[in-house]
Design an enzyme around this catalytic site. Structure first.
Site, PDB file in Angstrom:
ATOM      1  N   ASP A  37       7.385  -5.455  -8.200  1.00  0.00           N
ATOM      2  CA  ASP A  37       8.547  -5.822  -7.433  1.00  0.00           C
ATOM      3  C   ASP A  37       9.043  -7.202  -7.892  1.00  0.00           C
ATOM      4  O   ASP A  37       8.530  -8.350  -8.499  1.00  0.00           O
ATOM      5  CB  ASP A  37       7.976  -5.913  -5.913  1.00  0.00           C
ATOM      6  CG  ASP A  37       6.580  -6.430  -5.739  1.00  0.00           C
ATOM      7  OD1 ASP A  37       6.034  -7.281  -6.656  1.00  0.00           O
ATOM      8  OD2 ASP A  37       5.905  -6.384  -4.712  1.00  0.00           O
ATOM      9  N   ASP A  63      -0.321  -5.203   6.227  1.00  0.00           N
ATOM     10  CA  ASP A  63       0.242  -4.096   6.917  1.00  0.00           C
ATOM     11  C   ASP A  63       0.042  -2.922   6.020  1.00  0.00           C
ATOM     12  O   ASP A  63       0.764  -1.776   6.613  1.00  0.00           O
ATOM     13  CB  ASP A  63       1.567  -4.579   7.337  1.00  0.00           C
ATOM     14  CG  ASP A  63       2.619  -4.884   6.163  1.00  0.00           C
ATOM     15  OD1 ASP A  63       2.042  -4.855   4.973  1.00  0.00           O
ATOM     16  OD2 ASP A  63       3.551  -5.285   6.486  1.00  0.00           O
ATOM     17  N   HIS A  96       1.141  -2.386   2.993  1.00  0.00           N
ATOM     18  CA  HIS A  96       2.302  -2.259   2.082  1.00  0.00           C
ATOM     19  C   HIS A  96       1.779  -2.436   0.509  1.00  0.00           C
ATOM     20  O   HIS A  96       0.618  -3.028   0.366  1.00  0.00           O
ATOM     21  CB  HIS A  96       3.243  -3.575   2.159  1.00  0.00           C
ATOM     22  CG  HIS A  96       3.172  -4.591   1.997  1.00  0.00           C
ATOM     23  ND1 HIS A  96       3.171  -5.859   2.598  1.00  0.00           N
ATOM     24  CD2 HIS A  96       2.796  -5.183   0.640  1.00  0.00           C
ATOM     25  CE1 HIS A  96       3.084  -6.896   2.098  1.00  0.00           C
ATOM     26  NE2 HIS A  96       2.686  -6.649   0.719  1.00  0.00           N
ATOM     27  N   GLU A  98       7.055  -1.686   2.535  1.00  0.00           N
ATOM     28  CA  GLU A  98       6.670  -2.029   3.884  1.00  0.00           C
ATOM     29  C   GLU A  98       6.660  -0.957   4.825  1.00  0.00           C
ATOM     30  O   GLU A  98       6.910   0.331   4.376  1.00  0.00           O
ATOM     31  CB  GLU A  98       7.854  -2.889   4.304  1.00  0.00           C
ATOM     32  CG  GLU A  98       7.895  -4.360   3.799  1.00  0.00           C
ATOM     33  CD  GLU A  98       6.799  -5.358   4.135  1.00  0.00           C
ATOM     34  OE1 GLU A  98       5.644  -4.824   4.394  1.00  0.00           O
ATOM     35  OE2 GLU A  98       7.123  -6.506   3.997  1.00  0.00           O
TER      36      GLU A  98
END
Ligand code: GLP
Length: 270
Positions: free
Chosen positions: A68, A145, A147, A152
């Protein structure tokens, strides 16, 4: 989920990754590595670099694809993932920089408004991975979270590389790299999709520390849901999750995973 390994130290996890990837490169000199940023894989890269050096492994044909990139940061920004991968992977491992790619390389800080360029970058990146022969081993960290990459909660579980909007939680988690100033943390990113990650032949997810315990439990033992994107790995044929005791502290079947690993036949590799 193929295998959950609970280690005592991060160093043990790093050794497992280093040995697996070093063996891969020895058997396949043009291996394709999926690369992650974040603190979780750092020791693993260091360990791999040591093995490459000590065993004189030729890495001149190894290729790398980062997961990413932040949008809007010039490549040379020290927190761009392009720069981070150079610093933490390409240089220490001695890879050819021409063979190491990140999804924002063609964007070089282009603003979000540059739709034509940005929209094309994702599918082009997936094509480049396919042309390289696909990723052999993808290393992953996990966000608090759930991810992976920058997928996400709510991400399509079959997504390709594309633009995403970061959650405030992720931006707060990553603020430490931007002078603890939330305003400096980019709001958008481009990330390999969950579908892209699922096409890697082997996925190794590393998670350490109590702040990852809930995300790990959701990913490994929760239902498969876009609410915890890492849970998609339950559908992967060859996923290895390596966690320390703190990150494993919310796993219901921790004792069973320990027993399985302790009784694993020698011929079964990672
Ligand atoms: C960032 C990266 C992820 C990484 C996550 C966790 O959001 N995009 O790839 O897994 O941080 O980072 P750390 O390993 O530092 O906890």
């Amino acid at each position: 989920m193929a295998e959950i390994i609970i280690v005592n130290t991060e160093d043990e996890a790093a050794e497992l990754y280093g040995r697996t990837v070093a063996d891969l490169i020895q058997n396949k000199p043009n291996a394709v590595l999926g690369l992650a940023t974040g603190s979780s894989p750092l020791l693993a890269y260091e360990h791999l670099a040591d093995i490459i050096k000590n065993e004189h492994i030729d890495v001149s044909n190894v290729q790398g694809f980062a997961l990413d990139e932040y949008l809007g940061l010039p490549l040379e920004h020290e927190q761009s993932y392009h720069s981070t991968i150079r610093r933490t992977v390409t240089e220490p491992l001695g890879l050819n920089p021409q063979y190491v790619h990140a999804p924002g390389d063609v964007l070089n800080g282009a603003p979000l408004s540059n739709g034509d360029l940005i929209a094309k970058a994702g599918p082009d990146y997936d094509d480049a991975i396919d042309k390289a022969g696909g990723i052999d081993v993808q290393i992953l960290g996990i966000g608090t979270d759930g991810h992976v990459g920058f997928n996400e909660p709510g991400s399509s579980l079959s997504s390709g590389t594309r633009v995403k909007t970061l959650t405030e939680q992720t931006r707060i988690d990553n603020m430490r790299f931007f002078d603890n100033d939330l305003n400096q943390v980019p709001t958008h990113c481009i990330t390999q999709g969950i579908g892209t990650i699922m096409r890697a032949r082997h996925v190794i997810l590393l998670a350490f520390g109590a702040n990852k315990a809930q995300a790990v439990a959701d990913a490994v033992e929760g239902g498969i849901s876009s609410f915890c994107p890492a849970s998609a790995l339950q559908m992967h044929k060859h996923a290895t999750v390596i966690v320390d005791r703190d990150a494993a502290s919310k796993l219901q079947l921790a004792d069973y995973y320990r027993w399985v690993y302790a009784n694993k036949p020698d011929w079964q590799k990672l």
